[in-house]
Design a protein around this motif. Structure first.
Motif, PDB file in Angstrom:
ATOM      1  N   VAL A  72      38.226  49.959 -44.884  1.00 53.05           N
ATOM      2  CA  VAL A  72      37.448  50.710 -45.671  1.00 53.05           C
ATOM      3  C   VAL A  72      38.229  51.475 -46.483  1.00 53.05           C
ATOM      4  CG1 VAL A  72      35.878  52.507 -45.537  1.00 53.05           C
ATOM      5  CG2 VAL A  72      35.586  50.657 -44.131  1.00 53.05           C
ATOM      6  N   ILE A  73      37.946  51.541 -47.732  1.00 52.34           N
ATOM      7  CA  ILE A  73      38.578  52.438 -48.865  1.00 52.34           C
ATOM      8  C   ILE A  73      37.992  53.838 -48.953  1.00 52.34           C
ATOM      9  CG2 ILE A  73      39.290  52.533 -51.173  1.00 52.34           C
ATOM     10  CD1 ILE A  73      40.628  50.366 -49.705  1.00 52.34           C
ATOM     11  N   GLY A  74      36.682  53.914 -48.991  1.00 51.32           N
ATOM     12  CA  GLY A  74      36.140  54.794 -49.294  1.00 51.32           C
ATOM     13  C   GLY A  74      34.468  54.896 -48.924  1.00 51.32           C
ATOM     14  N   VAL A  75      33.751  56.200 -49.158  1.00 49.50           N
ATOM     15  CA  VAL A  75      32.382  56.114 -49.269  1.00 49.50           C
ATOM     16  C   VAL A  75      31.743  56.871 -50.334  1.00 49.50           C
ATOM     17  CG1 VAL A  75      30.337  57.081 -47.950  1.00 49.50           C
ATOM     18  CG2 VAL A  75      32.136  56.291 -46.729  1.00 49.50           C
ATOM     19  N   ARG A 118      33.461  42.219 -48.565  1.00 47.45           N
ATOM     20  CA  ARG A 118      31.886  42.491 -48.411  1.00 47.45           C
ATOM     21  C   ARG A 118      31.884  42.765 -46.768  1.00 47.45           C
ATOM     22  NH1 ARG A 118      27.788  39.367 -47.073  1.00 47.45           N
ATOM     23  NH2 ARG A 118      25.562  40.000 -48.024  1.00 47.45           N
ATOM     24  N   ASP A 119      32.389  41.854 -45.964  1.00 41.49           N
ATOM     25  CA  ASP A 119      32.007  41.823 -44.422  1.00 41.49           C
ATOM     26  C   ASP A 119      32.379  43.190 -44.050  1.00 41.49           C
ATOM     27  OD1 ASP A 119      31.056  40.449 -41.878  1.00 41.49           O
ATOM     28  OD2 ASP A 119      32.947  40.816 -41.427  1.00 41.49           O
ATOM     29  N   ALA A 120      33.330  43.648 -44.269  1.00 44.33           N
ATOM     30  CA  ALA A 120      33.982  44.990 -43.761  1.00 44.33           C
ATOM     31  C   ALA A 120      33.164  46.372 -44.004  1.00 44.33           C
ATOM     32  CB  ALA A 120      35.478  45.184 -44.203  1.00 44.33           C
ATOM     33  N   ALA A 121      32.590  46.133 -45.399  1.00 43.12           N
ATOM     34  CA  ALA A 121      31.750  46.966 -45.838  1.00 43.12           C
ATOM     35  C   ALA A 121      30.464  47.007 -45.266  1.00 43.12           C
ATOM     36  CB  ALA A 121      31.795  46.973 -47.299  1.00 43.12           C
ATOM     37  N   ARG A 122      29.867  46.081 -44.965  1.00 38.49           N
ATOM     38  CA  ARG A 122      28.668  45.788 -44.209  1.00 38.49           C
ATOM     39  C   ARG A 122      28.913  46.161 -42.934  1.00 38.49           C
ATOM     40  NH1 ARG A 122      26.774  41.483 -41.155  1.00 38.49           N
ATOM     41  NH2 ARG A 122      24.355  41.337 -41.034  1.00 38.49           N
ATOM     42  N   ARG A 123      29.875  45.761 -42.090  1.00 38.45           N
ATOM     43  CA  ARG A 123      29.903  46.305 -40.760  1.00 38.45           C
ATOM     44  C   ARG A 123      30.164  47.865 -40.810  1.00 38.45           C
ATOM     45  NH1 ARG A 123      30.685  42.182 -37.164  1.00 38.45           N
ATOM     46  NH2 ARG A 123      30.915  39.924 -38.083  1.00 38.45           N
TER      47      ARG A 123
END
Length: 777
Positions: A72-75, A118-123
């Motif tokens: 994750v890079i950020g929100v 994308r998978d990391a962001a979704r999880r």
């Protein structure tokens, strides 16, 4: 070069069956969609975090677990938006990119996670901890009315004649109501955007959008930059059906904000479940009506209210509910009429454009009134339909005061009635139902009259850019978007016809706001009408320069110069098109032009409910036959016959494909596709496992589709063709009506069956049981 012999015709001009320009790429997998574009090194991926409440205040949000997740890079939240936190197409500032303090539907975006995959962001998005304080919510349109929920936009009223006098004159008066369900777009390619930052404040976005200019403006608004800093590119979409007219704006905006913040390419593509949950759908309606008529079934007066579940924001609910009223008359003259819209706010996703844009809902409501009259009087519904058609002096004015000047529905109905052998088949079905205890059959023949033009007058314009290169090849670009309907092919055929060159000489390039500005959405069935005329205008400008050049150079009159198949005739000389263009280039003749077109004659005063919102009407008719199992409510469509009006078709094979697809899609809307929210306001039909679109096996067993080849449009239209995108969507109303006839047979056709849409097997079974009980009692 001067000895060219005449050629009979070009290959691929208008009015010819020409394959879709990308059809072979679709079936071989070589057509490039946004998710196929090679990603630059360092591309990041965004994923939305959605509300788990239908209506609630947000008390706290904890992103610790999200940020600690791998890769994750950020929100992103509302605080990260540099411009305005709004993507409202209605400019009511009621459609935030991210909810800040309150959520208003289950599935509303609150934040986005940015990660390396994308998978990391979704999880990671699933790990957020949000504390809510629940508020009362409503998802149903009638519940919203009872709870005094507000209208999302000012309603419309269409009125003509004297309602009170009409009902006083009527020998019979019926009052009824009907629910008409919504529909998910279920495009094959979901929502997706891919943003790449450039120098300074520039950004390029590959977006699956039907409205590149609006997406451009919305991204600029969210970023706080002018539109000239934003370029939207669209080569093709894998389906849209209206679902990408406004709904693409959110995803483009999120990708753009992330790309600007992290200074690298960012892609966003939701799963099907989240796509269906977070994006708008076809509006579902409740129609309450009162209709007065004489002993023959001729309508005297109509008073109806069309209430729509609009969702939490305005979106396009105003024009959608307006168009529902515009089509509540379908092909029928109402001497005295009052039609009112009621666009109600609900705690659901904001509903949006969908093929037909409210017209289908209005038309189904109008046909329900016809059905009620027929069963009340014990007559064939087709007899009542024909009795009430527009036509003749004093019977050609619509509820919005537009005169129906091009009425051909009588001829279309008569031809289809004969070709499908309607009368004999209906007689046979009546006999069958009299003997068959379990399986009942039904048949119905229904008409369509659909107005063509945007009801927002300013959208009835288009631009195009045409280049003729020195080697004689031609580059075409216009503001329309290709979503599988064949628009690129048709407009290229127009250009080929104007230049009188073979179609394979023309290259159509991706729609982009960097070439043609201020374009209208590819919607309202107007893509070919608007962009075809704009492209033709560009070619005509180039040809005018070429003719003037040739007349001066070769000493002939302009009347002696003609563009013939793949040649240019100058007096007694003939040049190949390529040679002629090369000579013109050598003489420094401008070989590029920007074309423009605006639809003539239309005007609309919404406040007064008066005007001419439509340039012309497209007509059609369909006859459908069904078999219904009265023990289960299950049914199948045995046969469908269609005769449809596309004027003088630009490309008959593509038009027939559009008609077939629209019929099946409309049939799904009216029979199997059901949207269902639970008590917590959560959409439970959010995937193929719970939402039933038609399968190939659901199509009519016998499916006959023909064009009314004798029909031509006025000369001011593109090659006298007519629009084909939306009008055929309403043809499968005949399926709903045929199911109604089969159900009505259990009560000897003496009572209006009144089956709500979609007519699922459960609803059909309940209607059958209700009619049987009423017949016994």
């Amino acid at each position: 070069m001067n000895l060219m012999q005449p050629i009979d015709r070009i290959r691929g001009g208008v009015h010819e069956n020409e394959r879709h320009e990308s059809g072979h790429k679709h079936v071989t997998g070589t057509a490039e969609y946004i998710d196929d574009i090679p990603e630059p090194a360092g591309t990041l991926h965004a994923y939305l975090g959605l509300s788990q409440r239908a209506h609630a205040d947000i008390l706290s949000v904890n992103f610790d677990a999200v940020r600690a997740s791998p890769d994750v890079i950020g929100v992103l939240t509302a605080d990260d938006i540099p411009g305005e936190n709004d993507v409202s197409p209605a400019h009511k500032h009621d459609d935030p990119v991210f909810a800040r303090n309150r959520v208003e539907f289950h599935g509303q975006p609150i934040f986005a996670v940015i990660a390396t995959t994308r998978d990391a962001a979704r999880r990671a998005a699933a790990k957020v901890r949000i504390e809510y304080q629940d508020l009362p919510h409503v998802t149903d349109v009638l519940e919203a009315a009872a709870a005094s929920y507000p209208l999302v936009i000012d309603p419309l009223k269409l009125q003509r004649g004297d309602i009170a006098a009409g009902f006083a004159r009527a020998k019979h008066i019926i009052e009824g109501e009907m629910r008409i369900g919504g529909q998910d777009h279920f495009y094959l390619e979901g929502q997706i955007s891919f943003a790449i930052p450039g120098e300074d404040d520039e950004i390029t976005i590959y977006s699956s959008t039907q409205h590149p200019s609006e997406t451009q403006h919305m991204v600029g608004q969210v970023l706080g930059v002018p539109s000239n800093a934003v370029t939207i590119n669209v080569r093709r979409m894998g389906g849209a059906f209206g679902g990408k007219e406004t709904q693409a704006n959110l995803f483009a905006a999120v990708a753009a904000v992330a790309a600007r913040k992290y200074r690298c390419a960012v892609k966003i593509r939701p799963d099907r479940d989240d796509d269906m949950t977070a994006t708008g759908k076809r509006h579902d309606f409740h129609v309450g009506y009162k209709v007065g008529f004489d002993t023959d079934g001729r309508i005297e007066a109509v008073d109806a209210v069309f209430s729509a579940r609009c969702g939490f924001s305005a979106d396009l609910s105003g024009p959608v509910t307006d168009r529902a009223l515009f089509h509540a008359d379908n092909c029928y003259f109402y001497p005295h009429v009052r039609l009112r819209s009621r666009p109600l706010k609900t705690n659901t996703v904001s509903n949006t454009a969908f093929r037909g844009f409210g017209g289908p809902q209005g038309m189904v409501g109008g046909e329900r009134m016809i059905e009620d009259i027929a069963y009340t009087l014990g007559k064939d519904p087709l007899e009542i339909r024909k009795l009430n058609f527009y036509g003749g002096e004093g019977r050609n004015l619509t509820p919005y005061h537009q005169t129906v000047e091009d009425n051909i529905i009588g001829r279309i109905i008569a031809e289809l009635e004969t070709s499908c052998d309607y009368a004999a088949r209906r007689k046979e079905i009546l006999a069958f139902n009299g003997k068959s205890r379990i399986i009942k059959r039904g048949i119905a023949l229904t008409p369509v009259k659909f107005g063509i033009s945007f009801t927002k007058t300013e959208y009835n314009q288009a631009g195009a850019l045409v280049h003729a290169y020195a080697d004689g090849s031609i580059h075409l670009n216009h503001g329309g978007t290709e979503m599988g309907q064949g628009l690129y092919t048709k407009v290229a055929q127009v250009v080929a016809d104007e230049f009188q060159v073979d179609l394979d000489r023309i290259k159509v390039t991706a729609t982009t706001t960097g070439k043609v500005p201020n374009t209208s959405a590819t919607a309202a069935s107007s893509g070919s009408d608007l962009n075809g005329m704009a492209a033709a205008n560009a070619v005509q400008q180039i040809k005018a320069r070429l003719v003037a050049f040739a007349a001066e150079r070769y000493g002939v009159s302009e009347a002696d110069i003609a563009f013939e198949p793949n040649t240019v005739r100058v007096g007694t000389q003939r040049f190949s098109f390529a040679d002629f263009i090369k000579i013109a280039y050598g003489a420094r003749i401008q070989l590029s032009a920007a074309g423009f077109y605006k639809t003539p004659k239309i005007h609309w005063n919404r406040a007064e409910g008066w005007g001419r919102p439509f340039f012309y009407y497209a007509y059609g008719a369909s006859c459908s036959e069904v078999s219904v199992d009265t023990l289960t409510g299950e049914y199948r469509v045995e046969r469908a016959d269609i005769l449809h009006d596309v004027g003088r078709s630009l490309n008959p094979v593509l038009d027939i494909g559009q008609i077939e697809g629209a019929f099946v899609q409309g049939m799904g809307w009216l029979t199997t596709e059901e949207l269902w929210w639970d008590a917590k306001g959560k959409l439970r039909t959010h995937a193929p496992s719970t939402y039933k679109i038609p399968l190939a096996s659901d199509r009519p067993r016998i499916f006959n589709v023909n064009l009314a080849e004798w029909s031509v449009n006025p000369e001011e239209t593109i090659r006298r063709s007519k629009a084909v995108g939306e009008p055929p969507f309403m043809l499968p109303i005949s399926v709903l009506e045929a199911i109604s006839m089969a159900a009505a047979s259990v009560a000897d056709y003496l009572m209006p069956p009144r089956i709500d849409a979609p007519a699922t097997p459960e609803r059909v079974l309940m209607a059958v049981e209700r009619l049987r009980a009423a017949a016994r009692g």
